[in-house]
Design a protein around this motif. Structure first.
Motif, PDB file in Angstrom:
ATOM      1  N   ASN A 231     -13.243  -2.200   7.587  1.00 18.86           N
ATOM      2  CA  ASN A 231     -11.824  -1.857   7.581  1.00 18.86           C
ATOM      3  C   ASN A 231     -11.320  -2.202   6.184  1.00 18.86           C
ATOM      4  O   ASN A 231     -11.389  -3.353   5.761  1.00 18.86           O
ATOM      5  CB  ASN A 231     -11.067  -2.667   8.632  1.00 18.86           C
ATOM      6  N   VAL A 232     -10.813  -1.220   5.469  1.00 19.90           N
ATOM      7  CA  VAL A 232     -10.397  -1.413   4.080  1.00 19.90           C
ATOM      8  C   VAL A 232      -8.874  -1.453   4.017  1.00 19.90           C
ATOM      9  O   VAL A 232      -8.194  -0.659   4.660  1.00 19.90           O
ATOM     10  CB  VAL A 232     -10.943  -0.266   3.192  1.00 19.90           C
ATOM     11  N   TYR A 233      -8.350  -2.389   3.215  1.00 18.80           N
ATOM     12  CA  TYR A 233      -6.917  -2.517   3.015  1.00 18.80           C
ATOM     13  C   TYR A 233      -6.594  -2.289   1.547  1.00 18.80           C
ATOM     14  O   TYR A 233      -7.183  -2.916   0.673  1.00 18.80           O
ATOM     15  CB  TYR A 233      -6.425  -3.908   3.437  1.00 18.80           C
ATOM     16  N   LEU A 234      -5.672  -1.394   1.277  1.00 22.26           N
ATOM     17  CA  LEU A 234      -5.171  -1.145  -0.074  1.00 22.26           C
ATOM     18  C   LEU A 234      -3.738  -1.672  -0.094  1.00 22.26           C
ATOM     19  O   LEU A 234      -2.898  -1.204   0.668  1.00 22.26           O
ATOM     20  CB  LEU A 234      -5.190   0.348  -0.394  1.00 22.26           C
ATOM     21  N   VAL A 235      -3.466  -2.638  -0.966  1.00 19.29           N
ATOM     22  CA  VAL A 235      -2.177  -3.315  -0.923  1.00 19.29           C
ATOM     23  C   VAL A 235      -1.464  -3.214  -2.270  1.00 19.29           C
ATOM     24  O   VAL A 235      -2.039  -3.520  -3.313  1.00 19.29           O
ATOM     25  CB  VAL A 235      -2.360  -4.809  -0.556  1.00 19.29           C
ATOM     26  N   GLY A 236      -0.212  -2.742  -2.235  1.00 18.67           N
ATOM     27  CA  GLY A 236       0.675  -2.858  -3.372  1.00 18.67           C
ATOM     28  C   GLY A 236       0.581  -1.804  -4.451  1.00 18.67           C
ATOM     29  O   GLY A 236       1.201  -1.953  -5.486  1.00 18.67           O
ATOM     30  N   TYR A 237      -0.159  -0.752  -4.258  1.00 20.96           N
ATOM     31  CA  TYR A 237      -0.253   0.269  -5.298  1.00 20.96           C
ATOM     32  C   TYR A 237       1.041   1.058  -5.378  1.00 20.96           C
ATOM     33  O   TYR A 237       1.587   1.473  -4.371  1.00 20.96           O
ATOM     34  CB  TYR A 237      -1.415   1.234  -5.024  1.00 20.96           C
ATOM     35  N   VAL A 238       1.537   1.274  -6.591  1.00 24.41           N
ATOM     36  CA  VAL A 238       2.742   2.085  -6.770  1.00 24.41           C
ATOM     37  C   VAL A 238       2.389   3.465  -7.300  1.00 24.41           C
ATOM     38  O   VAL A 238       3.229   4.343  -7.368  1.00 24.41           O
ATOM     39  CB  VAL A 238       3.764   1.401  -7.716  1.00 24.41           C
ATOM     40  N   GLY A 239       1.155   3.664  -7.689  1.00 22.90           N
ATOM     41  CA  GLY A 239       0.689   4.950  -8.179  1.00 22.90           C
ATOM     42  C   GLY A 239      -0.819   4.909  -8.332  1.00 22.90           C
ATOM     43  O   GLY A 239      -1.408   3.830  -8.349  1.00 22.90           O
ATOM     44  N   LEU A 240      -1.427   6.075  -8.421  1.00 21.10           N
ATOM     45  CA  LEU A 240      -2.876   6.153  -8.550  1.00 21.10           C
ATOM     46  C   LEU A 240      -3.249   7.067  -9.711  1.00 21.10           C
ATOM     47  O   LEU A 240      -2.689   8.150  -9.855  1.00 21.10           O
ATOM     48  CB  LEU A 240      -3.502   6.715  -7.265  1.00 21.10           C
ATOM     49  N   THR A 241      -4.224   6.631 -10.508  1.00 17.93           N
ATOM     50  CA  THR A 241      -4.757   7.497 -11.553  1.00 17.93           C
ATOM     51  C   THR A 241      -5.693   8.509 -10.900  1.00 17.93           C
ATOM     52  O   THR A 241      -6.013   8.396  -9.709  1.00 17.93           O
ATOM     53  CB  THR A 241      -5.566   6.682 -12.584  1.00 17.93           C
ATOM     54  N   GLY A 242      -6.157   9.468 -11.668  1.00 17.05           N
ATOM     55  CA  GLY A 242      -7.111  10.448 -11.151  1.00 17.05           C
ATOM     56  C   GLY A 242      -8.355   9.773 -10.606  1.00 17.05           C
ATOM     57  O   GLY A 242      -8.855  10.124  -9.531  1.00 17.05           O
TER      58      GLY A 242
END
Length: 162
Positions: free
Chosen positions: A99-110
């Protein structure tokens, strides 16, 4: 990069300036993280003129020579290393059961988008906790209401970010 720059005939940038190499390296890494190549910079030159065109010519020349140097010497920079991550993720049996958690990103690069796509395809589940509200540091193109079920979130991420 300093040695590469000193061997080039640049129109705008001064090869003797001590901050040039680190600044150009940061720029190259940012361009590569956005999935842009030296060819993309060369194409952009056509749509400009004057000082901006000369700066883009210098950047594309340095970028091109840098890429050539990296390839000829079998080196990997941080951006190239990240480009291998999607394949590594998709072939990792531990991630399939995670189970993967992605926390706090405001944007993503390519590159980050490709990594997230691989996680969405591979992991048992992916949960993204993204900032919301009156955060002036965050640019929101559109606000979306998302059903909290995992399949809806997965569809939402694919449709709007990936």
């Amino acid at each position: 990069l300093k040695r590469i720059i000193h061997g080039l005939d640049l129109k705008c940038f001064s090869a003797s300036k001590s901050t040039l190499a680190p600044s150009i390296y940061d720029l190259i890494i940012q361009l590569k993280s956005a999935s842009l190549s030296e060819k993309d910079v060369m194409e952009a030159e056509q749509f400009t003129d004057g000082v901006l065109q000369n700066k883009l010519k210098d950047i594309s020349l340095i970028f091109s020579e840098y890429e050539k140097f990296i390839e000829e010497n079998n080196l990997i920079d941080q951006s190239k290393a990240l480009s291998y991550l999607p394949e590594i993720i998709e072939n990792d049996p531990e991630i399939r059961s995670s189970n993967v958690y992605l926390v706090g990103y405001v944007g993503l690069t390519g590159q980050a988008r490709e990594i997230v796509k691989s996680l969405l395809k591979t992991a048992k589940s992916v949960t993204a906790i993204l900032p919301n509200g009156n955060n002036k540091q965050l640019f929101v193109y559109k606000e979306y209401k998302v059903n909290r079920r995992p399949n809806h979130i997965r569809h939402y991420l694919f449709a709007h970010f990936l």
